[in-house]
Design a protein around this motif. Structure first.
Motif, mmCIF file in Angstrom:
data_model
loop_
_atom_site.group_PDB
_atom_site.id
_atom_site.type_symbol
_atom_site.label_atom_id
_atom_site.label_comp_id
_atom_site.label_asym_id
_atom_site.label_seq_id
_atom_site.Cartn_x
_atom_site.Cartn_y
_atom_site.Cartn_z
ATOM 1 N N GLN A 55 57.655 54.904 6.457
ATOM 2 C CA GLN A 55 58.680 54.710 7.491
ATOM 3 C C GLN A 55 58.462 53.403 8.242
ATOM 4 O O GLN A 55 59.417 52.667 8.505
ATOM 5 C CB GLN A 55 58.650 55.886 8.464
ATOM 6 N N SER A 56 57.217 53.107 8.588
ATOM 7 C CA SER A 56 56.958 51.908 9.377
ATOM 8 C C SER A 56 56.849 50.646 8.532
ATOM 9 O O SER A 56 57.009 49.532 9.053
ATOM 10 C CB SER A 56 55.669 52.085 10.188
ATOM 11 N N ASN A 57 56.589 50.803 7.223
ATOM 12 C CA ASN A 57 56.461 49.641 6.339
ATOM 13 C C ASN A 57 57.226 49.884 5.039
ATOM 14 O O ASN A 57 56.617 50.088 3.975
ATOM 15 C CB ASN A 57 54.984 49.361 6.022
ATOM 16 N N PRO A 58 58.564 49.885 5.073
ATOM 17 C CA PRO A 58 59.344 50.142 3.857
ATOM 18 C C PRO A 58 58.986 49.148 2.753
ATOM 19 O O PRO A 58 58.770 47.954 3.020
ATOM 20 C CB PRO A 58 60.795 49.942 4.319
ATOM 21 N N GLY A 59 58.890 49.662 1.533
ATOM 22 C CA GLY A 59 58.596 48.795 0.411
ATOM 23 C C GLY A 59 57.126 48.725 0.044
ATOM 24 O O GLY A 59 56.752 47.944 -0.842
ATOM 25 N N LEU A 60 56.267 49.532 0.689
ATOM 26 C CA LEU A 60 54.865 49.554 0.299
ATOM 27 C C LEU A 60 54.726 50.014 -1.150
ATOM 28 O O LEU A 60 55.359 50.977 -1.567
ATOM 29 C CB LEU A 60 54.067 50.491 1.211
ATOM 30 N N GLY A 110 61.320 68.077 1.073
ATOM 31 C CA GLY A 110 62.539 67.681 1.759
ATOM 32 C C GLY A 110 62.507 66.304 2.395
ATOM 33 O O GLY A 110 63.471 65.904 3.053
ATOM 34 N N VAL A 111 61.419 65.580 2.231
ATOM 35 C CA VAL A 111 61.354 64.209 2.764
ATOM 36 C C VAL A 111 61.930 63.277 1.701
ATOM 37 O O VAL A 111 61.397 63.201 0.585
ATOM 38 C CB VAL A 111 59.900 63.816 3.099
ATOM 39 N N PRO A 112 63.008 62.561 2.013
ATOM 40 C CA PRO A 112 63.710 61.765 0.993
ATOM 41 C C PRO A 112 62.987 60.469 0.655
ATOM 42 O O PRO A 112 63.428 59.368 1.002
ATOM 43 C CB PRO A 112 65.069 61.502 1.646
ATOM 44 N N VAL A 113 61.855 60.584 -0.053
ATOM 45 C CA VAL A 113 61.111 59.405 -0.504
ATOM 46 C C VAL A 113 61.662 58.973 -1.860
ATOM 47 O O VAL A 113 61.868 59.803 -2.742
ATOM 48 C CB VAL A 113 59.611 59.727 -0.631
ATOM 49 N N ARG A 114 61.871 57.671 -2.000
ATOM 50 C CA ARG A 114 62.306 57.167 -3.305
ATOM 51 C C ARG A 114 61.470 55.933 -3.644
ATOM 52 O O ARG A 114 60.986 55.233 -2.754
ATOM 53 C CB ARG A 114 63.788 56.803 -3.300
ATOM 54 N N GLY A 163 60.241 45.891 -5.234
ATOM 55 C CA GLY A 163 60.265 47.338 -5.208
ATOM 56 C C GLY A 163 59.138 47.919 -4.381
ATOM 57 O O GLY A 163 58.348 47.220 -3.758
ATOM 58 N N GLY A 164 59.071 49.229 -4.354
ATOM 59 C CA GLY A 164 58.072 49.944 -3.581
ATOM 60 C C GLY A 164 58.619 51.288 -3.172
ATOM 61 O O GLY A 164 59.620 51.776 -3.725
ATOM 62 N N TYR A 165 58.009 51.903 -2.182
ATOM 63 C CA TYR A 165 58.456 53.202 -1.694
ATOM 64 C C TYR A 165 59.287 53.023 -0.426
ATOM 65 O O TYR A 165 58.959 52.228 0.457
ATOM 66 C CB TYR A 165 57.256 54.105 -1.413
ATOM 67 N N PHE A 166 60.376 53.804 -0.347
ATOM 68 C CA PHE A 166 61.292 53.749 0.787
ATOM 69 C C PHE A 166 61.692 55.163 1.181
ATOM 70 O O PHE A 166 61.584 56.106 0.385
ATOM 71 C CB PHE A 166 62.567 52.964 0.435
ATOM 72 N N LEU A 167 62.150 55.329 2.423
ATOM 73 C CA LEU A 167 62.801 56.551 2.859
ATOM 74 C C LEU A 167 64.307 56.324 2.829
ATOM 75 O O LEU A 167 64.781 55.183 2.962
ATOM 76 C CB LEU A 167 62.360 56.934 4.275
ATOM 77 N N ALA A 168 65.063 57.390 2.660
ATOM 78 C CA ALA A 168 66.517 57.270 2.643
ATOM 79 C C ALA A 168 66.998 56.626 3.944
ATOM 80 O O ALA A 168 66.415 56.817 5.010
ATOM 81 C CB ALA A 168 67.162 58.640 2.454
ATOM 82 N N ALA A 169 68.057 55.854 3.850
ATOM 83 C CA ALA A 169 68.600 55.143 5.006
ATOM 84 C C ALA A 169 68.911 56.121 6.133
ATOM 85 O O ALA A 169 69.542 57.162 5.918
ATOM 86 C CB ALA A 169 69.858 54.381 4.604
ATOM 87 N N GLY A 170 68.452 55.803 7.318
ATOM 88 C CA GLY A 170 68.727 56.631 8.487
ATOM 89 C C GLY A 170 67.760 57.771 8.704
ATOM 90 O O GLY A 170 67.797 58.424 9.755
ATOM 91 N N TYR A 171 66.869 58.008 7.729
ATOM 92 C CA TYR A 171 65.933 59.125 7.899
ATOM 93 C C TYR A 171 64.728 58.671 8.721
ATOM 94 O O TYR A 171 64.173 57.608 8.496
ATOM 95 C CB TYR A 171 65.458 59.645 6.538
#
Length: 352
Positions: A14-19, A46-50, A57-65
């Motif tokens: 959440q604090s560092n999108p794209g790790l 239920g945590v929308p990690v993609r 690239g990297g790991y992100f949370l769904a927009a607005g989550y």
């Protein structure tokens, strides 16, 4: 253990999108394979990690989550709010930013957790330790800390250092411990002496915790004392620390210093003492020597401080301290005139 890691992973993303998986593995101290499995576990919870492939690239949370911090336990919040260094932040010009961040975090906490966090700030203040010095842990510190947390009055016995070589004097007093401060590796207790006590007129006092020789509950005072809601530990410490430091300086030493000794004096004596000593310094004599009055806690402390200056410092008064240095000098001269000697088999250091 894994649940805590999953929460931390979600907060990191959440604090560092794209790790990347490699970056998360380093932060979490696990393998990349474990990161991939944890990401799947978060998705199933239920945590929308993609994850996204490619150069950006990297790991992100769904927009607005956004994850929420309302699951913090009181002990976690207390620790979190104890992690700041107000004096260092002020020196760096970050005090306003830190205050804003703390307000934002406070707003996200449940009422019970918010109360615990605010309680820790009122009771503990950290003034960063000096370099090259490990903080000491006095024997009675844990018990005193429990009294601070519980707002419980205590009866303590405090040993004042003796003046001019006299033995230490002890006083017993009932106090309401409001907080603890770690200053340059030494713990201090800030307490209020109740005005209703017949043996004292009340008021705020600061005690070095390592000089508290006895500590116990007050008979008939099982209920917590009522804290002054206006009391702020950090502000009180900043306002009173200089006066407290001076109150410890209970003796004065007349000393003559070389130019090098004068330059080195701030490295061996305390700040409040240095200020007063330099203000009393004479003009250099024809040999370049300066005479000044150095405040100290006791003759023992002055002896330890000035001994580090070697021949760059000569004690003129008091006579008892000058005699101690003369005895030390004679012992050292005799030791080095005799040359090194071999220890006999079975001989201890005290027997040599």
């Amino acid at each position: 253990m894994r649940a805590a890691r999953l929460i931390r992973m979600a907060l990191l993303i959440q604090s560092n999108p794209g790790l990347t998986a490699a970056a998360l593995a380093r932060e979490l101290e696990v393998s990349e394979r474990t990161v991939i499995r944890d990401a799947q576990a978060l998705q199933e919870a239920g945590v929308p990690v993609r994850s996204e492939r490619g150069r950006v690239g990297g790991y992100f949370l769904a927009a607005g989550y956004r994850t929420r911090l309302t699951t913090l336990r009181p002990s976690e919040a207390e620790t979190l709010f104890l992690s700041g260094l107000p004096s260092a932040l002020r020196d760096l010009g970050l005090s306003d930013a830190a205050a804003t961040a703390r307000l934002k975090l406070t707003a996200t906490l449940l009422p019970s957790v918010r109360q615990a966090a605010e309680s820790s700030v009122r009771r503990f203040h950290l003034d960063a330790p000096a370099w090259f010095r490990e903080p000491a842990t006095p024997e009675l510190l844990p018990e005193l800390a429990r009294a601070v947390w519980a707002d419980r009055a205590v009866e303590l016995t405090y040993a004042w250092p003796g003046r001019d070589g006299a033995p230490a004097s002890a006083v017993a007093r009932v106090v309401e411990p409001y907080g603890l401060v770690l200053k340059a590796g030494t713990w201090y207790a800030v307490a209020r002496v109740p005005a209703k006590r017949e043996d004292h007129d009340g008021g705020w006092r600061t005690y070095r915790v390592d000089r508290i020789t006895a500590l116990g509950p007050v008979h008939g005072a099982e209920e917590p004392f009522v804290r002054d809601p206006a009391f702020e530990l950090a502000a009180h410490w900043e306002a009173g620390s200089a006066a407290f430091a001076r109150s410890l300086l209970r003796t004065t030493v007349t000393v003559r210093l070389t130019g090098r000794g004068l330059r080195r004096l701030p490295a061996v004596a305390d700040g409040a003492a240095i200020t007063d000593a330099l203000a009393s310094a004479s003009a250099p004599d024809p040999a370049g020597l300066v005479t000044l009055e150095l405040p100290a806690e006791s003759e023992d402390v002055a002896f330890d401080q000035l001994a580090r200056l070697g021949a760059d410092a000569e004690v003129l008064a008091p006579a008892s301290l000058r005699a101690r240095f003369r005895e030390r000098a004679e012992a050292l001269a005799a030791l080095y005139r005799a040359g090194p000697r071999e220890a006999r088999p079975g001989e201890t250091e005290d027997q040599r």
